[in-house]
Design a protein around this motif. Structure first.
Motif, mmCIF file in Angstrom:
data_model
loop_
_atom_site.group_PDB
_atom_site.id
_atom_site.type_symbol
_atom_site.label_atom_id
_atom_site.label_comp_id
_atom_site.label_asym_id
_atom_site.label_seq_id
_atom_site.Cartn_x
_atom_site.Cartn_y
_atom_site.Cartn_z
ATOM 1 N N ILE A 114 0.840 -1.198 0.000
ATOM 2 C CA ILE A 114 0.000 0.000 0.000
ATOM 3 C C ILE A 114 0.877 1.251 0.000
ATOM 4 O O ILE A 114 0.730 2.133 -0.832
ATOM 5 N N LEU A 115 1.803 1.312 0.961
ATOM 6 C CA LEU A 115 2.670 2.483 1.098
ATOM 7 C C LEU A 115 4.098 2.032 1.336
ATOM 8 O O LEU A 115 4.326 0.960 1.880
ATOM 9 N N THR A 116 5.050 2.841 0.916
ATOM 10 C CA THR A 116 6.441 2.597 1.290
ATOM 11 C C THR A 116 6.999 3.894 1.840
ATOM 12 O O THR A 116 6.790 4.958 1.252
ATOM 13 N N ILE A 117 7.671 3.814 2.987
ATOM 14 C CA ILE A 117 8.321 5.029 3.487
ATOM 15 C C ILE A 117 9.824 4.826 3.447
ATOM 16 O O ILE A 117 10.328 3.693 3.443
ATOM 17 N N LYS B 165 16.210 7.732 5.905
ATOM 18 C CA LYS B 165 17.675 7.639 5.768
ATOM 19 C C LYS B 165 18.076 6.420 4.933
ATOM 20 O O LYS B 165 18.923 5.626 5.333
ATOM 21 N N GLY B 166 17.460 6.251 3.807
ATOM 22 C CA GLY B 166 17.859 5.186 2.901
ATOM 23 C C GLY B 166 17.298 3.818 3.207
ATOM 24 O O GLY B 166 17.525 2.878 2.444
ATOM 25 N N VAL B 167 16.577 3.687 4.314
ATOM 26 C CA VAL B 167 16.002 2.389 4.626
ATOM 27 C C VAL B 167 14.513 2.410 4.280
ATOM 28 O O VAL B 167 13.794 3.316 4.676
ATOM 29 N N ASN B 168 14.080 1.403 3.518
ATOM 30 C CA ASN B 168 12.677 1.338 3.109
ATOM 31 C C ASN B 168 11.861 0.479 4.063
ATOM 32 O O ASN B 168 12.357 -0.520 4.589
ATOM 33 N N GLN B 169 10.631 0.874 4.241
ATOM 34 C CA GLN B 169 9.720 0.037 5.021
ATOM 35 C C GLN B 169 8.364 0.122 4.344
ATOM 36 O O GLN B 169 7.901 1.223 4.039
ATOM 37 N N PHE C 180 8.427 13.879 8.446
ATOM 38 C CA PHE C 180 9.787 13.385 8.562
ATOM 39 C C PHE C 180 10.161 12.201 7.668
ATOM 40 O O PHE C 180 11.224 11.631 7.820
ATOM 41 N N THR C 181 9.281 11.820 6.745
ATOM 42 C CA THR C 181 9.713 10.770 5.819
ATOM 43 C C THR C 181 9.207 11.078 4.416
ATOM 44 O O THR C 181 8.361 11.932 4.216
ATOM 45 N N GLN C 182 9.765 10.305 3.493
ATOM 46 C CA GLN C 182 9.244 10.387 2.143
ATOM 47 C C GLN C 182 8.267 9.220 1.976
ATOM 48 O O GLN C 182 8.586 8.080 2.295
ATOM 49 N N ILE C 183 7.054 9.507 1.516
ATOM 50 C CA ILE C 183 6.048 8.454 1.388
ATOM 51 C C ILE C 183 5.793 8.162 -0.087
ATOM 52 O O ILE C 183 5.543 9.070 -0.867
#
Lengths: 204, 209
Positions: free
Chosen positions: B69-72, B75-79, B166-169
């Protein structure tokens, strides 16, 4: 759009007819157990039983509302330190951070909706118990609203679940708190309470 | 009044006013004269259009369940977030009740409602298995208050706003198809009325019997 209904003849008083919540068929109100004539489901049990069931679920939900607000719903673990947030704490933090619309949504969904539901259902139970004079149409609308807003309180629980999946790093982690379980249970019981309410309690 | 005459009446779901039914022209609706709630409609082609919408919704629902659905990115780590991961994380943290509730309210119930609607409409189209159709109709009516995909969508939006600073979505396929499911679900709920389905049920299987 077409206005339905010619005026309903007076010899069929509405008080003696009930709507089946499952198939919407019109049924005679027998004052006790009703099996719907169309879907043959047991739609109404004894009024007193459903009165007490509604009350019991409502009290359970009201009790659960206390731990839901006192215990943290969300725990942030950042570099070894834990920061716990209750629902109200979370709303205040959001407000201070400047996210006013989100703070308002959460305030509405997690604080006002449950309280409104408690108030509405208790009002309906009290007026039916003491035969107080109040507009039947308004009571029906109140009950309809209670059912419609019922699931909105789940927003906070879902948000916690989503955040605990997304913020799952070694340096920072979001963990759901005890308040989340209490809150989910509270919503569950308020919904059961609304579903077990017998519409005939309003009519008579 | 004999009880079959009761079929000529309908009670408004909102204010419980009794109304006498009047025949409607195609694609018009009857509203309650006190509270303006739509009481019933007359659709030109209720079965086929609803069936098409329901099949599309089911396919898209399965798509949103199986894709991200979403990825955030912090600092270079994806979740990333998908439906199953939410369920698993809740169990990892030992929040079994919340996990089970999520599984039922957001995944299982919407899935059951959509697939039963499809099965029901197909069976009614081919005039088969009256008992099964009846059970499905009752099942759907009982499950609808417990399906919370709309609330879940609002929750996704709230979570996005919370993370926005604070993140890129990144929005993924799951998110887009989930919006489509919601729109379709809204259209299905809006056009389908249990009253109409039950009247059709009685007509279809009385002819058959």
């Amino acid at each position: 759009m077409k206005r339905s209904t010619e005026s309903t003849p007076n010899r069929y008083p509405t008080e003696k007819l009930v709507r089946c919540p499952i198939c919407e068929a019109v049924n005679y109100d027998t004052q006790s157990i009703i099996r719907c004539r169309r879907c043959k489901e047991l739609i109404y049990k004894h009024k007193q039983i459903s009165y007490h069931k509604t009350l019991a679920f409502l009290i359970t939900a009201a009790i659960l509302y206390i731990p839901a607000n006192v215990y943290p719903i969300l725990i942030t673990r950042q570099l070894g330190t834990l920061q716990e947030n209750t629902i109200l704490g979370g709303i205040i933090a959001l407000w201070e951070a400047g996210s006013y619309p989100v703070a308002l949504i959460i305030l509405l969904a997690s604080v006002f909706v449950p309280i409104l539901k408690f108030l509405f259902i208790s009002y309906l139970l009290i007026t039916s118990k003491y035969n107080m004079k109040s507009s039947k149409v308004d009571q029906h609308k109140l009950f309809y609203i209670t059912e419609a807003i019922g699931s909105w309180s789940m927003v906070d629980v879902f948000v916690v679940a989503i955040l605990s999946v997304l913020i799952h790093f070694s340096s920072i982690q979001i963990i759901p708190g005890t308040g989340a379980t209490a809150f989910a249970l509270m919503v569950f019981f308020t919904m059961l309470s609304a579903l077990s309410f017998d519409i005939r309690l309003i009519k008579h | 009044m004999p009880s079959h005459e009761l079929d000529n009446f309908i009670i408004c779901k909102k204010c419980h006013t009794l109304h006498k039914k009047v025949p409607l022209a195609h694609d018009t609706k009857a509203v309650c004269r006190y509270c303006d709630t739509v009481i019933y409609r007359n659709h030109r082609d209720l079965f086929n259009t609803t069936l098409a919408l329901a099949i599309t919704a089911l396919i898209l629902l399965i798509v949103s369940f199986s894709f991200t659905i979403l990825t955030i990115n912090i600092k270079g780590v994806n979740q990333s977030l998908n439906f199953a991961s939410m369920f698993i994380v809740m169990f990892e943290h030992h929040y079994y009740f919340v996990g089970i509730m999520l599984g039922f309210l957001v995944m299982l119930f919407p899935l059951i409602i959509l697939s039963s609607t499809i099965l029901l409409l197909i069976l009614m189209k081919y005039r088969k298995y009256p008992y099964l159709v009846k059970r499905l109709l009752i099942l759907i009516a009982k499950l609808i208050p417990w399906s919370m995909i709309d609330i879940f969508f609002i929750s996704i939006l709230v979570a996005m706003v919370k993370l926005f600073d604070f993140t890129q979505i990144d929005v993924d396929v799951g998110f887009i198809s989930f919006i489509a499911v919601l729109l379709l679900d809204f259209m299905i709920i809006k056009r389908i009325s249990f009253n109409e389905l039950w009247i059709n049920y009685e007509e279809i299987y009385r002819i058959n019997a």
